[in-house]
Write an enzyme that holds these catalytic residues in place. Structure first.
Site, PDB file in Angstrom:
ATOM      1  N   SER A 254       0.764  -1.242   0.000  1.00  0.00           N
ATOM      2  CA  SER A 254       0.000   0.000   0.000  1.00  0.00           C
ATOM      3  C   SER A 254       0.796   1.294   0.000  1.00  0.00           C
ATOM      4  CB  SER A 254      -0.939   0.017   1.209  1.00  0.00           C
ATOM      5  OG  SER A 254      -0.181  -0.018   2.406  1.00  0.00           O
ATOM      6  N   ALA A 255       2.002   1.282   0.603  1.00  0.00           N
ATOM      7  CA  ALA A 255       2.730   2.548   0.747  1.00  0.00           C
ATOM      8  C   ALA A 255       3.028   3.162  -0.638  1.00  0.00           C
ATOM      9  CB  ALA A 255       4.024   2.311   1.508  1.00  0.00           C
ATOM     10  N   PRO A 256       2.907   4.488  -0.775  1.00  0.00           N
ATOM     11  CA  PRO A 256       2.673   5.479   0.281  1.00  0.00           C
ATOM     12  C   PRO A 256       1.208   5.706   0.662  1.00  0.00           C
ATOM     13  CG  PRO A 256       3.057   6.601  -1.785  1.00  0.00           C
ATOM     14  CD  PRO A 256       3.220   5.139  -2.079  1.00  0.00           C
ATOM     15  N   ASP A 323      -0.802  -3.858  -6.186  1.00  0.00           N
ATOM     16  CA  ASP A 323       0.055  -2.895  -6.881  1.00  0.00           C
ATOM     17  C   ASP A 323       1.485  -3.287  -6.505  1.00  0.00           C
ATOM     18  OD1 ASP A 323       0.574  -0.575  -8.490  1.00  0.00           O
ATOM     19  OD2 ASP A 323       1.126   0.461  -6.654  1.00  0.00           O
ATOM     20  N   CYS A 376       3.989  -0.024 -11.803  1.00  0.00           N
ATOM     21  CA  CYS A 376       4.396   1.244 -12.414  1.00  0.00           C
ATOM     22  C   CYS A 376       5.630   1.018 -13.277  1.00  0.00           C
ATOM     23  CB  CYS A 376       4.639   2.326 -11.362  1.00  0.00           C
ATOM     24  SG  CYS A 376       5.897   1.927 -10.141  1.00  0.00           S
TER      25      CYS A 376
END
Length: 438
Positions: A254-256, A323, A376
């Protein structure tokens, strides 16, 4: 001249292993304590030249090494790099750039160094166009665009028709992007704030605005959590999961925390989002930001995402967002050093980690539930190839088609995964999967 001395110092620190974004943020914070401080124009100049040199360092070093046998002092190389960047990539007065470069060299190293810098820069001005033409004739576009050859060749192989367009896009200066927190703010007030501050909207993607100034980060609205920094691609990954009020959601990496917060808004702050990360300090940042935004359904937990099935049990979440940790080659506009620190070996190691997380996450999705896998990065080894492997061993999942949002440039792969290649948005891959009974 003092600004150039500062940039030389920043580049030297970067060369010794410090992260570019942390370096620049710390530098600006330090300057805020001084009087009269930096103007908006000075901040913009420093940012562009500092990041510009890093983005284009392979071409700049080629241009230096073509003219110089060796340079003993790093500050001299960095002075040449930033001067050549101004000459070739900015709309600068070449004679003025040479003059300033020589004066900096004389001030720091004496007359001899000043004459040396003068000769190298004047040679570059005379011959740079011829140098580029020769490199292109030799098929060395990788040097002209400052990409490691292995990466250049990989993108060229994967995207034969538009590889140059993609690679040129990632050398552009990024624009800041923000979204409003709809739990305690509204679009009308946000647009009014932009008008007052003289900030222009360059592009809008769903709830994300690309704007022409970072001044927004200095406003009380940002400090109160009414405005947050988020890229359009990151927001779309959360949107495609389609979280609903009252559901139990898992955000595995999850970060950020931007996607968790965006999902909490979509859910009207009703339900539960379990936000995992393996770094405790990052979880504290999520806790601080969600509190600031008035969000109380996000619950950060310290955990390795590969262990979620053992920790939570089978079919324990309505929807899961993976993610995954990745090479980051989709965000090289913002973090250009990624190009020079990652190798194909790193990509292969990350692909295995991603698949392990994806397989574990699949087990905790309820039948009929949704899983979104995103990265990403723009490399097929971490995207298409990973999902292909996953679907072969998980036949109880099928791809759900997503509609590409208006104002976003991207394309679908053969599985239905979305590759985002946009001059504003980060490079991203995302695919939506539904768990079915088989």
């Amino acid at each position: 001249m003092s600004l150039k001395m500062d940039i030389i110092g920043l580049l030297s620190q970067y060369e010794h292993g410090k992260f570019s974004n942390i370096l620049l943020n710390d530098y600006f914070k330090e300057k805020e304590t001084e009087l009269p401080g930096l103007t908006r124009g000075e901040k913009g100049f420093i940012t562009e030249v500092f990041y510009g040199v890093i983005r284009n360092v392979m071409f700049l070093d080629y241009s230096i090494d073509k003219r110089v046998k060796s340079i003993d002092k790093l500050w001299v190389r960095n002075l040449l790099r930033l001067s050549m960047y101004q000459i070739h990539f900015m709309d600068s007065d070449d004679a003025g750039v040479v003059y300033e470069g020589v004066e900096v060299a004389k001030l720091r190293g004496g007359t001899f160094i000043g004459s040396f810098v003068n000769g190298v820069l004047r040679s570059f001005i005379r011959e740079k166009d011829e140098d580029i033409e020769k490199l292109l004739e030799e098929g060395r576009e990788d040097i002209v665009l400052s990409y490691p050859k292995w990466f250049f060749d990989e993108i060229k192989w994967e995207h034969k028709e538009n590889y140059l367009e993609i690679l040129k896009s990632y050398k552009k200066i990024p624009n800041i992007s923000v979204k409003i927190n709809k739990l305690n703010y509204n679009e009308e007030d946000f647009l009014g704030l932009l008008e007052i501050k003289g900030i222009k909207i360059l592009k809008k993607v769903e709830d994300v605005y690309y704007i022409d100034s970072g001044m927004i980060l200095e406003t009380s609205e940002f400090k109160r959590g009414q405005i947050t920094v988020q890229d359009g691609s990151s927001f779309l990954a959360a949107k495609y999961l389609d979280p609903q009020p009252g559901e139990r959601i898992l955000d595995t990496c999850s970060a950020p925390g931007g996607k968790s917060m965006a999902m909490a808004e979509m859910m009207g702050n009703e339900g539960e989002i379990v936000a995992l990360d393996i770094h405790e300090h990052k979880l504290k940042l999520i806790e601080s930001r969600t509190k600031q935004m008035g969000i109380d359904i996000v619950h950060p937990e310290l955990m390795d995402a590969r262990l979620v099935d053992a920790e939570f049990g089978a079919e324990s979440f309505d929807r899961v967002l993976v993610d995954a940790p990745c090479s980051g080659f989709g965000v090289i506009r913002k973090k250009p050093e990624v190009l020079y620190t990652k190798k194909m070996k790193n990509v292969q190691e990350l692909a295995k980690l991603q698949l392990d997380i994806l397989n574990a996450a699949a087990k905790v999705v309820k039948v009929g539930g949704t899983l979104v896998y995103s990265t990403c990065t723009i490399l097929n080894k971490e995207n298409l190839e990973n999902v292909t492997r996953f679907l072969k061993t998980n036949p109880n999942f099928e791809v759900e088609k997503v509609e590409i949002s208006p104002n976003v440039n991207g394309s679908f792969d053969k599985l239905g995964g979305l590759n985002i290649f946009d001059e504003f948005l980060d490079g991203f891959y995302m695919i939506k999967l539904k768990k079915i009974e088989k």
